[in-house]
Design an enzyme around this catalytic site. Structure first.
Site, PDB file in Angstrom:
ATOM      1  N   GLY A 186       0.836  -1.190   0.000  1.00 24.92           N
ATOM      2  CA  GLY A 186       0.000   0.000   0.000  1.00 24.92           C
ATOM      3  C   GLY A 186       0.871   1.240   0.000  1.00 24.92           C
ATOM      4  N   GLN A 207       2.830  10.048   1.941  1.00 24.98           N
ATOM      5  CA  GLN A 207       4.148   9.402   2.068  1.00 24.98           C
ATOM      6  C   GLN A 207       5.108   9.862   0.975  1.00 24.98           C
ATOM      7  OE1 GLN A 207       2.304   5.248   2.431  1.00 24.98           O
ATOM      8  NE2 GLN A 207       4.166   5.066   3.637  1.00 24.98           N
ATOM      9  N   CYS A 217       5.728  -0.363   7.581  1.00 26.88           N
ATOM     10  CA  CYS A 217       5.382   0.859   6.849  1.00 26.88           C
ATOM     11  C   CYS A 217       6.599   1.314   6.059  1.00 26.88           C
ATOM     12  CB  CYS A 217       4.955   1.954   7.828  1.00 26.88           C
ATOM     13  SG  CYS A 217       4.479   3.495   7.018  1.00 26.88           S
ATOM     14  N   LEU A 218       6.375   1.675   4.825  1.00 21.98           N
ATOM     15  CA  LEU A 218       7.482   2.146   3.988  1.00 21.98           C
ATOM     16  C   LEU A 218       8.087   3.434   4.551  1.00 21.98           C
ATOM     17  CD1 LEU A 218       5.931   1.436   0.478  1.00 21.98           C
ATOM     18  CD2 LEU A 218       7.697   0.110   1.655  1.00 21.98           C
ATOM     19  N   HIS A 257      -4.623   1.343   7.524  1.00 22.66           N
ATOM     20  CA  HIS A 257      -3.275   1.895   7.680  1.00 22.66           C
ATOM     21  C   HIS A 257      -3.079   3.084   6.721  1.00 22.66           C
ATOM     22  CE1 HIS A 257       1.300   1.146   7.937  1.00 22.66           C
ATOM     23  NE2 HIS A 257       1.187   1.932   6.884  1.00 22.66           N
ATOM     24  N   GLU A 258      -3.556   2.937   5.472  1.00 23.41           N
ATOM     25  CA  GLU A 258      -3.385   4.017   4.488  1.00 23.41           C
ATOM     26  C   GLU A 258      -4.261   5.220   4.823  1.00 23.41           C
ATOM     27  OE1 GLU A 258      -0.905   3.506   2.912  1.00 23.41           O
ATOM     28  OE2 GLU A 258      -0.802   1.324   2.912  1.00 23.41           O
ATOM     29  N   HIS A 260      -2.637   7.404   7.230  1.00 21.69           N
ATOM     30  CA  HIS A 260      -1.632   8.304   6.642  1.00 21.69           C
ATOM     31  C   HIS A 260      -2.282   9.611   6.174  1.00 21.69           C
ATOM     32  CE1 HIS A 260       2.149   6.116   6.568  1.00 21.69           C
ATOM     33  NE2 HIS A 260       1.603   5.046   6.011  1.00 21.69           N
TER      34      HIS A 260
HETATM   35  O1  GNR Z   1       3.998  -2.590   2.688  1.00 18.53           O
HETATM   36  C1  GNR Z   1       3.297  -2.471   3.695  1.00 18.53           C
HETATM   37  N1  GNR Z   1       2.979  -3.578   4.415  1.00 18.53           N
HETATM   38  C2  GNR Z   1       2.044  -3.592   5.437  1.00 18.53           C
HETATM   39  C3  GNR Z   1       1.975  -4.732   6.225  1.00 18.53           C
HETATM   40  C4  GNR Z   1       1.037  -4.813   7.243  1.00 18.53           C
HETATM   41  C5  GNR Z   1       0.160  -3.767   7.449  1.00 18.53           C
HETATM   42  C6  GNR Z   1       0.227  -2.629   6.669  1.00 18.53           C
HETATM   43  C7  GNR Z   1       1.155  -2.546   5.660  1.00 18.53           C
HETATM   44  S1  GNR Z   1       1.197  -1.127   4.654  1.00 18.53           S
HETATM   45  C8  GNR Z   1       2.865  -1.132   4.134  1.00 18.53           C
HETATM   46  C9  GNR Z   1       3.076  -0.081   3.071  1.00 18.53           C
HETATM   47  C10 GNR Z   1       2.868   1.286   3.671  1.00 18.53           C
HETATM   48  O2  GNR Z   1       3.637   1.814   4.431  1.00 18.53           O
HETATM   49  N2  GNR Z   1       1.754   1.890   3.403  1.00 18.53           N
HETATM   50  O3  GNR Z   1       1.473   3.078   3.959  1.00 18.53           O
HETATM   51 NI    NI Z   2       2.542   3.125   5.828  1.00 14.04          NI
END
Ligand code: GNR
Ligand code: NI
Length: 167
Positions: A46, A51, A91-92, A133-134, A137
């Site tokens: 995601g 980001q 999270c990236l 999660h997104e 952000h």
């Molecule tokens: O790549 C991602 N893996 C992930 C694994 C478990 C729960 C959420 C994520 S999102 C993350 C990519 C990211 O940072 N998206 O904002």
């Molecule tokens: Ni993230």
């Protein structure tokens, strides 16, 4: 297409609230293409526009192994959520850090697609977690905010140390 630089915690730019998209035009479609390319290259499941330092309410997700389930959600809103589930998240924007977070197990979400049309998606498990999660952000929220202050500070120190080493 282009790979966009990803901001890293504790960059304060990750804390700003994103603005709704008022017109889904070619500029938005180019941005979304670049977000998909950036997410796949990372690789991640995601990516939210803040980001990559764009304060628009846009996210992309693809939890498949073979890049076969791309979704783009513009101005997403959670309509309902059910159950809860603990998932190990990463999270990236918080490299090399994985911690358990509790979120809803199922969500129904409405959003605009790349044609500017409203659609609804029901998601569960990893896809539901990823969408939540997104959407966080878009509000300037990171998964580390769900951890204890102590854990968050440890993660911040570790990332600041790594950053100094690679500068
Ligand atoms: O790549 C991602 N893996 C992930 C694994 C478990 C729960 C959420 C994520 S999102 C993350 C990519 C990211 O940072 N998206 O904002
Ligand atoms: Ni993230």
């Amino acid at each position: 297409m282009a790979i966009l630089p990803i901001l890293h915690f504790p960059d304060p730019r990750l804390r700003r609230t994103a603005e709704p998209v008022d017109d889904v035009n070619d500029e938005i479609r180019v941005l979304v293409d670049n977000m998909f390319e950036t997410m796949y290259e990372a690789p991640g499941i995601g990516l939210a526009a803040p980001q990559v330092d764009v304060l628009k309410r846009i996210l992309v997700v693809d939890i498949s192994d073979d890049r076969s389930q791309p979704f783009c959600l513009i101005n997403p809103e959670i309509l309902s959520s059910e159950g809860d589930e603990e998932t190990e998240e990463g999270c990236l924007s918080v490299p090399n850090t994985y911690e358990k977070v509790r979120r809803a197990k199922r969500v129904a979400v409405k959003a605009l697609n790349l044609d500017g049309q409203l659609f609804e998606i029901r998601a569960e498990d990893l896809l539901a977690v990823c969408i939540q999660h997104e959407i966080d952000h878009l509000e300037g929220k990171l998964f580390v905010d769900y951890l204890s202050a102590l854990k968050r500070q440890r993660i911040q120190k570790k990332l600041e140390k790594n950053r100094r080493r690679t500068m």
